[in-house]
Write an enzyme that holds these catalytic residues in place. Sequence first.
Site, short mmCIF file in Angstrom:
data_model
loop_
_atom_site.label_atom_id
_atom_site.label_comp_id
_atom_site.label_asym_id
_atom_site.label_seq_id
_atom_site.Cartn_x
_atom_site.Cartn_y
_atom_site.Cartn_z
N LYS A 175 9.54 0.03 -3.84
CA LYS A 175 8.59 -1.01 -4.25
C LYS A 175 7.86 -0.62 -5.53
O LYS A 175 7.56 -1.47 -6.37
CB LYS A 175 7.60 -1.30 -3.12
CG LYS A 175 8.23 -1.94 -1.88
CD LYS A 175 8.87 -3.29 -2.19
CE LYS A 175 7.84 -4.38 -2.43
NZ LYS A 175 8.48 -5.71 -2.63
N ASP A 214 0.83 -1.21 0.00
CA ASP A 214 0.00 0.00 0.00
C ASP A 214 0.86 1.26 0.00
O ASP A 214 0.37 2.34 -0.33
CB ASP A 214 -0.93 0.01 1.22
CG ASP A 214 -0.18 -0.07 2.54
OD1 ASP A 214 0.63 -1.00 2.70
OD2 ASP A 214 -0.42 0.77 3.43
N TYR A 253 10.94 3.49 1.11
CA TYR A 253 10.51 2.10 0.96
C TYR A 253 9.41 2.01 -0.11
O TYR A 253 9.49 1.17 -1.03
CB TYR A 253 9.99 1.56 2.29
CG TYR A 253 9.21 0.28 2.15
CD1 TYR A 253 9.83 -0.92 1.80
CD2 TYR A 253 7.83 0.26 2.36
CE1 TYR A 253 9.11 -2.09 1.65
CE2 TYR A 253 7.10 -0.91 2.22
CZ TYR A 253 7.75 -2.09 1.86
OH TYR A 253 7.02 -3.24 1.71
#
Length: 305
Positions: free
Chosen positions: A144, A116, A140
């Site tokens: 991703k 998410d 992070y």
Amino acid sequence: MKILITGVTGQLGYDVAVEALSRAHEVIGISRRAYTINNTRYKNFICSITDEAKIKEVFTAVKPDVVIHCAAWTAVDAAEESENKDILYKTNVEATKYISKCCEVIDAKLIYISTDYVFDGQGTAIWQEAEQNLHPINLYGESKLLGEQAILSALKKYFIVRISWVFGINGNNFVKTMLSVGQKYDSLKVVNDQIGLPTYTKDLAGLLLDMAESTSYGIYHATNTGSYISWYDFAKEIFKQANYQTNVIPVTTDEYGISKANRPKNSRLSLNRLSDNGFTLLPNWKDALQRYLQELRNEDEINKN
């Protein structure tokens, strides 16, 4: 079917391997250390996913039908530290590029576990799978998202699966933290303005294997179901089900204020694409929590004996 799992010793990778073995698939793991799953023998390659030559060697030797890419750098706060930026991107971006290229060469399906955190976490709207305007608010999440983009540019046979608030038997997570803290303190503060849904790795593993056995490729969101909650709501339910008397005090993210990385306040993920493509939605999160707490109790009993 021959299934290669990266990060097989991790929280999700472990449950994926257990589920794959239970379905009588041939399982090959990649991890940094030797590992045994439920006393079951399976082939395990010990290496780092950042070692491009070794990854190519493993793929050439194994030629898997499906790769389930669970390995990642997931220390969200540590990712913000300058000394970790290189290994963060090598792990979450460059290694994903290597793996994607290897899948293309051997014509393997790739299932990539995303997050998410690829969204900016603002507002209250439910994030749709096809959302194009993605602006991660921490490193992070950015790493991703770059991993997702590497897959989209290299492959047609892929599943990108975004998950949130993960908990499982084989790793640290919010549930274990709450149980530990709840034994030491009568009350604690938990944020109530970050909204989403938890994901139990055992339930998710079943879905990922269903995907591995299908050809309904694309981008998906996968969490347990139920009404959206805050971390405060989650903590209260953990203590309720565990029969703890711990008092939970709701606070805002700003009031809590100790994280190095920005956290998304809105992690509401649409699950429509799962339903639209015939996949079974994961059970309600309260049911998942109940089963997880029983799993923890069972593990405690085994360890005592």
